[in-house]
Design a protein around this motif. Structure first.
Motif, PDB file in Angstrom:
ATOM      1  N   LEU A  95       0.880  -1.247  -0.100  1.00 35.59           N
ATOM      2  CA  LEU A  95      -0.061  -0.066  -0.141  1.00 35.59           C
ATOM      3  C   LEU A  95       0.780   1.314  -0.038  1.00 35.59           C
ATOM      4  CD1 LEU A  95      -2.848  -1.253   2.557  1.00 35.59           C
ATOM      5  CD2 LEU A  95      -3.081  -0.525   0.199  1.00 35.59           C
ATOM      6  N   ASP A  96       2.074   1.309   0.714  1.00 32.47           N
ATOM      7  CA  ASP A  96       2.859   2.287   0.869  1.00 32.47           C
ATOM      8  C   ASP A  96       3.602   2.877  -0.551  1.00 32.47           C
ATOM      9  OD1 ASP A  96       2.525   2.993   3.617  1.00 32.47           O
ATOM     10  OD2 ASP A  96       4.228   1.675   4.035  1.00 32.47           O
ATOM     11  N   ARG A  97       3.723   1.502  -1.261  1.00 30.15           N
ATOM     12  CA  ARG A  97       4.066   1.853  -2.838  1.00 30.15           C
ATOM     13  C   ARG A  97       3.290   2.072  -3.713  1.00 30.15           C
ATOM     14  NH1 ARG A  97       6.779  -3.020  -1.004  1.00 30.15           N
ATOM     15  NH2 ARG A  97       5.621  -4.186  -2.195  1.00 30.15           N
ATOM     16  N   GLY A  98       1.775   2.111  -3.403  1.00 28.20           N
ATOM     17  CA  GLY A  98       0.902   2.316  -4.116  1.00 28.20           C
ATOM     18  C   GLY A  98       0.539   1.140  -5.009  1.00 28.20           C
ATOM     19  N   GLN A  99       0.615  -0.301  -4.499  1.00 28.81           N
ATOM     20  CA  GLN A  99       0.392  -1.343  -5.256  1.00 28.81           C
ATOM     21  C   GLN A  99      -0.626  -2.049  -4.906  1.00 28.81           C
ATOM     22  OE1 GLN A  99       4.404  -3.552  -5.099  1.00 28.81           O
ATOM     23  NE2 GLN A  99       5.279  -1.885  -6.440  1.00 28.81           N
ATOM     24  N   PRO A 100      -1.314  -2.875  -5.386  1.00 24.13           N
ATOM     25  CA  PRO A 100      -2.362  -3.723  -4.965  1.00 24.13           C
ATOM     26  C   PRO A 100      -1.767  -4.692  -3.807  1.00 24.13           C
ATOM     27  CG  PRO A 100      -2.341  -3.804  -7.297  1.00 24.13           C
ATOM     28  CD  PRO A 100      -0.927  -3.228  -6.885  1.00 24.13           C
ATOM     29  N   VAL A 101      -2.809  -5.079  -2.918  1.00 24.62           N
ATOM     30  CA  VAL A 101      -2.312  -5.949  -1.834  1.00 24.62           C
ATOM     31  C   VAL A 101      -2.025  -7.344  -2.287  1.00 24.62           C
ATOM     32  CG1 VAL A 101      -3.222  -7.202   0.280  1.00 24.62           C
ATOM     33  CG2 VAL A 101      -3.704  -4.743  -0.253  1.00 24.62           C
ATOM     34  N   PRO A 102      -0.999  -7.912  -1.738  1.00 24.74           N
ATOM     35  CA  PRO A 102      -0.436  -9.305  -2.540  1.00 24.74           C
ATOM     36  C   PRO A 102      -1.077 -10.325  -1.914  1.00 24.74           C
ATOM     37  CG  PRO A 102       1.094  -8.496  -0.843  1.00 24.74           C
ATOM     38  CD  PRO A 102       0.129  -7.599  -1.009  1.00 24.74           C
ATOM     39  N   GLY A 103      -2.387 -10.702  -2.639  1.00 24.34           N
ATOM     40  CA  GLY A 103      -3.005 -11.734  -2.322  1.00 24.34           C
ATOM     41  C   GLY A 103      -3.822 -11.351  -0.977  1.00 24.34           C
ATOM     42  N   GLY A 104      -4.837 -12.570  -0.664  1.00 23.35           N
ATOM     43  CA  GLY A 104      -5.702 -12.280   0.764  1.00 23.35           C
ATOM     44  C   GLY A 104      -6.730 -11.037   0.596  1.00 23.35           C
ATOM     45  N   PRO A 105      -7.435 -11.063   1.333  1.00 19.07           N
ATOM     46  CA  PRO A 105      -8.454  -9.805   1.334  1.00 19.07           C
ATOM     47  C   PRO A 105      -7.894  -8.548   1.460  1.00 19.07           C
ATOM     48  CG  PRO A 105      -8.500 -11.032   3.355  1.00 19.07           C
ATOM     49  CD  PRO A 105      -7.334 -11.812   2.610  1.00 19.07           C
ATOM     50  N   VAL A 106      -8.771  -7.684   0.971  1.00 16.80           N
ATOM     51  CA  VAL A 106      -8.487  -6.128   1.299  1.00 16.80           C
ATOM     52  C   VAL A 106      -9.171  -5.948   2.481  1.00 16.80           C
ATOM     53  CG1 VAL A 106      -8.738  -3.806   0.254  1.00 16.80           C
ATOM     54  CG2 VAL A 106      -8.398  -5.636  -1.315  1.00 16.80           C
ATOM     55  N   VAL A 107      -8.235  -5.350   3.306  1.00 16.45           N
ATOM     56  CA  VAL A 107      -8.648  -5.185   4.729  1.00 16.45           C
ATOM     57  C   VAL A 107      -9.277  -3.630   4.684  1.00 16.45           C
ATOM     58  CG1 VAL A 107      -8.379  -5.102   7.163  1.00 16.45           C
ATOM     59  CG2 VAL A 107      -7.399  -6.745   5.601  1.00 16.45           C
ATOM     60  N   PRO A 108     -10.592  -3.352   5.211  1.00 13.47           N
ATOM     61  CA  PRO A 108     -10.969  -1.863   5.350  1.00 13.47           C
ATOM     62  C   PRO A 108     -10.026  -1.408   6.685  1.00 13.47           C
ATOM     63  CG  PRO A 108     -12.774  -3.265   5.793  1.00 13.47           C
ATOM     64  CD  PRO A 108     -11.646  -4.140   5.357  1.00 13.47           C
ATOM     65  N   GLY A 109      -9.848  -0.102   6.704  1.00 14.38           N
ATOM     66  CA  GLY A 109      -9.324   0.664   8.119  1.00 14.38           C
ATOM     67  C   GLY A 109      -8.214   1.355   7.789  1.00 14.38           C
ATOM     68  N   LEU A 110      -7.658   1.425   6.576  1.00 11.66           N
ATOM     69  CA  LEU A 110      -6.786   2.252   6.102  1.00 11.66           C
ATOM     70  C   LEU A 110      -7.244   3.538   5.407  1.00 11.66           C
ATOM     71  CD1 LEU A 110      -3.650   3.052   6.847  1.00 11.66           C
ATOM     72  CD2 LEU A 110      -3.042   2.006   4.622  1.00 11.66           C
ATOM     73  N   LEU A 111      -7.627   4.923   6.074  1.00 13.36           N
ATOM     74  CA  LEU A 111      -8.081   5.802   5.082  1.00 13.36           C
ATOM     75  C   LEU A 111      -7.315   6.622   4.351  1.00 13.36           C
ATOM     76  CD1 LEU A 111      -9.980   7.642   8.235  1.00 13.36           C
ATOM     77  CD2 LEU A 111     -10.837   5.671   6.585  1.00 13.36           C
ATOM     78  N   ASP A 112      -7.757   7.007   3.098  1.00 14.72           N
ATOM     79  CA  ASP A 112      -7.110   7.844   2.219  1.00 14.72           C
ATOM     80  C   ASP A 112      -7.060   9.365   2.951  1.00 14.72           C
ATOM     81  OD1 ASP A 112      -7.182   8.946  -1.100  1.00 14.72           O
ATOM     82  OD2 ASP A 112      -5.995   9.612   0.478  1.00 14.72           O
ATOM     83  N   THR A 113      -5.964   9.509   3.684  1.00 13.08           N
ATOM     84  CA  THR A 113      -5.936  10.874   4.560  1.00 13.08           C
ATOM     85  C   THR A 113      -5.653  11.941   3.576  1.00 13.08           C
ATOM     86  OG1 THR A 113      -3.548  10.230   4.895  1.00 13.08           O
ATOM     87  CG2 THR A 113      -5.418   9.755   6.734  1.00 13.08           C
ATOM     88  N   ALA A 114      -5.139  11.650   2.237  1.00 13.93           N
ATOM     89  CA  ALA A 114      -5.352  13.116   1.311  1.00 13.93           C
ATOM     90  C   ALA A 114      -6.770  13.468   1.179  1.00 13.93           C
ATOM     91  CB  ALA A 114      -4.884  12.455   0.065  1.00 13.93           C
ATOM     92  N   GLN A 115      -7.893  12.732   1.184  1.00 14.60           N
ATOM     93  CA  GLN A 115      -9.109  13.215   1.057  1.00 14.60           C
ATOM     94  C   GLN A 115      -9.693  13.373   2.476  1.00 14.60           C
ATOM     95  OE1 GLN A 115     -11.087  10.496  -1.416  1.00 14.60           O
ATOM     96  NE2 GLN A 115      -9.665  10.787  -3.121  1.00 14.60           N
ATOM     97  N   GLU A 116      -9.312  12.515   3.474  1.00 16.87           N
ATOM     98  CA  GLU A 116     -10.126  12.541   4.918  1.00 16.87           C
ATOM     99  C   GLU A 116      -8.788  13.101   5.870  1.00 16.87           C
ATOM    100  OE1 GLU A 116     -13.068  11.823   5.432  1.00 16.87           O
ATOM    101  OE2 GLU A 116     -13.641  10.755   3.800  1.00 16.87           O
ATOM    102  N   ASP A 117      -9.407  14.377   6.307  1.00 15.74           N
ATOM    103  CA  ASP A 117      -8.640  15.071   7.202  1.00 15.74           C
ATOM    104  C   ASP A 117      -9.103  14.883   8.780  1.00 15.74           C
ATOM    105  OD1 ASP A 117      -7.515  18.469   7.917  1.00 15.74           O
ATOM    106  OD2 ASP A 117      -6.556  16.663   8.288  1.00 15.74           O
ATOM    107  N   THR A 118      -9.348  13.757   8.781  1.00  9.29           N
ATOM    108  CA  THR A 118     -10.028  13.479  10.357  1.00  9.29           C
ATOM    109  C   THR A 118      -9.283  11.840  10.701  1.00  9.29           C
ATOM    110  OG1 THR A 118     -11.974  12.239   9.284  1.00  9.29           O
ATOM    111  CG2 THR A 118     -11.966  14.322  10.088  1.00  9.29           C
ATOM    112  N   ALA A 119      -9.514  11.628  12.049  1.00 13.12           N
ATOM    113  CA  ALA A 119      -8.817  10.396  12.399  1.00 13.12           C
ATOM    114  C   ALA A 119     -10.089   9.424  12.252  1.00 13.12           C
ATOM    115  CB  ALA A 119      -8.699  10.397  13.982  1.00 13.12           C
TER     116      ALA A 119
END
Length: 255
Positions: A95-119
């Motif tokens: 995710l830090d490299r901007g690449q897809p998650v390598p296999g397995g489920p995509v886990v919700p919970g990591l916000l796009d803080t460029a758009q969300e300026d909240t916790a």
């Protein structure tokens, strides 16, 4: 789901990466969704390289809202998908490299803080503290909790809730009122709940006695340390209380 890209100075993403939160504030931001999380757990995840808070000159951790998002991702992946830390770290690196998650489920919970300026949850911890202190009119408070006016009055009478001089209640007391409403549906009235209030007061007195010297200190670092300890002790106390109660209730089901 993607990692938040680094933003230009002054934009939302850059602000989300400003290290301003103590570890106690991080614990408070996460505890609603992850009741078992502790300061020791956060430190362990840091040691495993899953989050990297900055340090003050005196050595105290300072987290950004992006750091909180990473911790939320890790805890969600562990709890909901049973992923080992090694795999979670691979996810975060991708995710830090901007690449897809390598296999397995995509886990919700990591916000796009460029758009969300909240916790996480849509509110910065500083704003959450102010919101918890916001006074709410008694009628609105009772409706939000699911209490009748008479039940709300009983909660006040038996010391579960403490309104201000105008009869308003802090918004942060709503979980107490909601729990009282749920127990009332099972026939447990506010007058029966004094045992919980008394127990909480004794636990608070114990914690206060342990931290009294630090709480009296005028040193900002000392008070920050005390705040962190208070948050961790509160979480551990709640965890112990729940475990003891569940163990006792299990005994009731034994033949």
């Amino acid at each position: 789901m993607r990692a938040a890209p680094a933003g230009a100075p002054g934009d939302g993403a850059a602000d989300a990466r400003t290290p301003r939160l103590t570890i106690g504030a991080v614990l408070a931001a996460l505890r609603g969704d992850f009741p078992d999380v502790t300061i020791s757990k956060i430190r362990f995840l840091e040691g495993e390289g899953l989050v990297a808070p900055q340090r003050t000159p005196s050595g105290y951790r300072k987290f950004s809202r992006a750091d909180v998002d990473r911790l939320r991702y890790v805890l969600t992946a562990q709890r909901d998908h049973y992923l080992p830390l090694r795999v979670i770290k691979e996810h975060l690196d991708a995710l830090d490299r901007g690449q897809p998650v390598p296999g397995g489920p995509v886990v919700p919970g990591l916000l796009d803080t460029a758009q969300e300026d909240t916790a996480p949850g849509g509110t910065a911890p500083e704003e959450a503290a102010a919101a918890a202190a916001r006074p709410v009119e008694a009628g609105e408070f009772a409706r939000a909790a699911g209490l009748t006016p008479a039940q709300l009055a009983d909660c006040v009478q038996f010391g579960l809730l403490a309104p201000d001089g105008e009869g308003r209640h802090p918004a942060g007391d709503l979980p107490i009122a909601q729990a009282a409403a749920g127990l009332a549906r099972h026939g447990i009235e506010p007058r029966h709940l004094r045992v919980f209030r008394n127990g909480a007061e004794r636990e608070a007195a114990l914690v206060e006695s342990l931290l009294a010297p630090v709480l009296r200190s005028r040193s900002e670092d000392a008070r920050t340390r005390a705040g962190e300890q208070l948050a961790e002790l509160a979480a551990l106390s709640a965890r112990l209380h729940r475990a003891l109660l569940e163990a006792r209730l299990r005994d009731l089901l034994r033949p």
